[in-house]
Design a protein around this motif. Structure first.
Motif, PDB file in Angstrom:
ATOM      1  N   ILE A  30       7.883 -10.340 -11.132  1.00 29.08           N
ATOM      2  CA  ILE A  30       6.778 -10.554 -10.186  1.00 29.08           C
ATOM      3  C   ILE A  30       7.137  -9.958  -8.824  1.00 29.08           C
ATOM      4  N   GLN A  31       8.398 -10.129  -8.446  1.00 22.53           N
ATOM      5  CA  GLN A  31       8.860  -9.561  -7.165  1.00 22.53           C
ATOM      6  C   GLN A  31       8.643  -8.051  -7.167  1.00 22.53           C
ATOM      7  N   ALA A  39       4.441  -7.372  -7.823  1.00 22.47           N
ATOM      8  CA  ALA A  39       3.479  -7.862  -6.832  1.00 22.47           C
ATOM      9  C   ALA A  39       3.993  -7.688  -5.402  1.00 22.47           C
ATOM     10  N   ILE A  40       5.199  -8.131  -5.130  1.00 14.34           N
ATOM     11  CA  ILE A  40       5.712  -7.989  -3.759  1.00 14.34           C
ATOM     12  C   ILE A  40       5.999  -6.509  -3.480  1.00 14.34           C
ATOM     13  N   LEU A  66       2.820  -5.143  -2.395  1.00 14.69           N
ATOM     14  CA  LEU A  66       2.471  -5.613  -1.045  1.00 14.69           C
ATOM     15  C   LEU A  66       3.235  -4.841   0.029  1.00 14.69           C
ATOM     16  N   VAL A  67       4.524  -4.672  -0.187  1.00 10.53           N
ATOM     17  CA  VAL A  67       5.335  -3.961   0.811  1.00 10.53           C
ATOM     18  C   VAL A  67       4.898  -2.495   0.886  1.00 10.53           C
ATOM     19  N   ALA A 117      -2.001 -10.306 -10.077  1.00 10.17           N
ATOM     20  CA  ALA A 117      -1.633 -10.380  -8.656  1.00 10.17           C
ATOM     21  C   ALA A 117      -1.901  -9.055  -7.952  1.00 10.17           C
TER      22      ALA A 117
END
Lengths: 224, 224, 224, 224
Positions: D103-104, D107-108, D111-112, D153
């Motif tokens: 997920i990191q 999704a993250i 985002l980044v 996500a």
């Protein structure tokens, strides 16, 4: 090799004419059809398309339109169904007989158009069948129940036909036009027919290996 | 205080009769209506409901049904619209005249029913209006274009009316019935009318503060 | 026969406590868990539930919670995952490390809870696993990207698990809570925890033959 | 005038390289980034793109990538986020720590990437930010809960950013890739990277007046 043929059912001074113009510029022979031939003629001439008459509320009229187009231009490779009858008002204020006519035009008109188009595309194993829809086809707004019924119905038809005809080589696309189209401008930064027509052209250019069945379009400033 | 009244338009030996039975057990006076009064009578009697005749393809017939129900039982607090005309087949095989009748029954029938129900519910500021839909209303399957059109249209109508009538106290609910209903059984572990009717009853019990406008139902073993 | 057991992960003075109260009244032994045991204790006592401590951002803490609940109350028949970390703000203003913690709490917390619940439900072939979602799980709003990511993720998890665990007898339900919940009132005409909890109770009462995997709830005056 | 710049985060021998090739042919300077520079280098060279290294599971690594690209090629006009960590398996078999890393990354990482892209696009009031999604982002399949969480996500993020950044001139597009991509072929009649990349190019060509925020792509023979 002869030129490809396109037919726009329910043409008027908006997306349909901008699309007709783009098709002509890309080498298509284009027929545009609407109820009022007198109004349509100058529009058609202005973009180099051939005007035809059709009453989308009549199945026979649509059948005859395809016969005339086939005789005059050849069997269409691209067909766009554009009309929609818009009835608004509180539930209790609605004339249900008028609602029935509106659904007949919007939904049955779309079905008959699809049938006539497929009749000519399936034997050749290719073709593109486009429907102009609206946000009202995915979101039923208050005081707009009849418009919602018609636009939902057309979307259901398009989705069903995308599944049915796709494997046979016919590309079915439903456009969700979100927002009021800005008429009388060619500004690509606004939600103009010309800005929209660009995505209609991109849709018909999609190769068989990567099709979209639905394309949602809105201006960058339209809330959604 | 008099008993609440429910009316089921398009009743047959399935969800509608199971729902009628549950309503009767909860203290409702229930009218059930269908085209064939002879077939309907024993079904109605078996659950303690009053049979009425209606032809859902005719707006006049629906209007008269509501007049009869109002005169005989009182104005309905709960109305379910259940009918749907199912036409299947490849696009080219479809009789578009039959398709038009199917849409008239399914979609315009739903609209007229909604109008007649709302006419009697709005003055009292309360009531529940239910529509039996199907997966075909959210997914248009191949070779099922006419069914898709009708079920999409009913869903669009229901969503529009949920937005329009909700603030005026009328609860509009669209049920998405996913899968073949198992007739002739009362097993709550199968997708039976009785298992389904339990969620119809829960919907009409939802308080105004927390309504669902759409409820999807399927058996635990139904793939989706 | 012993009483059924319910566990609410992420309990606070809102939907979770109203649901706990309804469960207790229906004969459940109910555990409620949150990070701050001191704040939780009086809430839990007020509805007859047993307080537990949990840090939903820690997988180990959730695992230990289930062990404590199983030891103290028995294996849960009903589990609700409720927490969500809400981060708002323009994209450029977001602290991506805080976003990662928020996603860990909301999405991985939900996954670990699902795993611990299923570990205890699958051997018995029954159970209900509920997730409190929000409109943000179906519509990503501007300046709310992290909340959207978390709520979309939980919805994806719930839908996947509904498909995976349903045929094995576990009922998975995702609630879409639309609108600001009115705290400190028990009025069923407003979007209060008590009005909402009624549909949570209806969901756990659905028979295996007719389940909903998602239930959307809003007040009758909420625009949507 | 200098050439426009594109950056592809998470490049490999599929859609991303086909898109890089199409961008180069249209006059873009293209950077492609992935974890393994040795594997990436010949791919990048084959299409005329510049290879960069990035670990999408690390926010710092993504931040550094954008700094390197800006220094070497200039601020990007088009950014595609492509990576996704795929974990499959029954709920009980899942390693939740591995799920958290997945997920990191998905999704993250998205985002980044969005943040770093927007940081460079917003001051200029234009740019295109693309996300490669999958059907798993709109339908959560059984035994695929972690993949569903990540893809849902990313879709939630993209939809939120489309609403947030659109009015500021940034075009955000989420692609739903439906079906197994056929590698090692350039056949436009199959679901090949090249057939798909054509719609990526059409998306970046959409004028501001008529944008799509989501584009679903599948082969004409893919069931859906």
């Amino acid at each position: 090799m002869s030129k490809p043929v396109a037919l726009i059912v329910g043409a008027g001074p908006g997306i349909s004419i901008a699309f007709a113009e783009a098709l002509v510029k890309s080498g298509y022979v284009v027929g545009v059809a609407s109820r009022n031939l007198e109004k349509l003629r100058p529009l058609a001439e202005s973009v180099g398309a051939r005007p035809f008459v059709v009453d989308a509320s009549s199945a026979n009229s649509i059948v005859e339109l395809f016969q005339s187009v086939e005789a005059g231009l050849g069997p269409p490779d691209v067909v766009l169904f554009n009309p929609s009858a818009r009835i608004r008002g509180d539930l209790l204020s609605l004339d249900t007989a008028a609602a029935a006519v509106a659904i007949q035009t919007t939904a049955i008109g779309a079905l008959v158009t699809a049938q006539e188009a497929a009749r000519r595309m399936l034997p050749r194993g290719r073709g593109t069948l486009l429907f102009t829809g609206a946000t009202a086809g995915i979101k039923g707004f208050a005081r707009s129940s009849v418009f919602a019924m018609g636009k939902f119905a057309v979307r259901g038809l398009a989705q069903s036909l995308a599944r049915e005809l796709g494997p046979q080589g016919i590309h079915v696309v439903h456009f969700v036009i979100d927002g009021g189209v800005v008429q009388g401008s060619e500004d690509l930064e606004l939600f103009t027919p010309r800005a929209i027509a660009q995505s209609y052209m991109a849709a018909i250019a999609q190769p068989k290996g990567a099709w979209s069945w639905e394309i949602e379009l809105r201006s960058n400033v339209e809330p959604f």
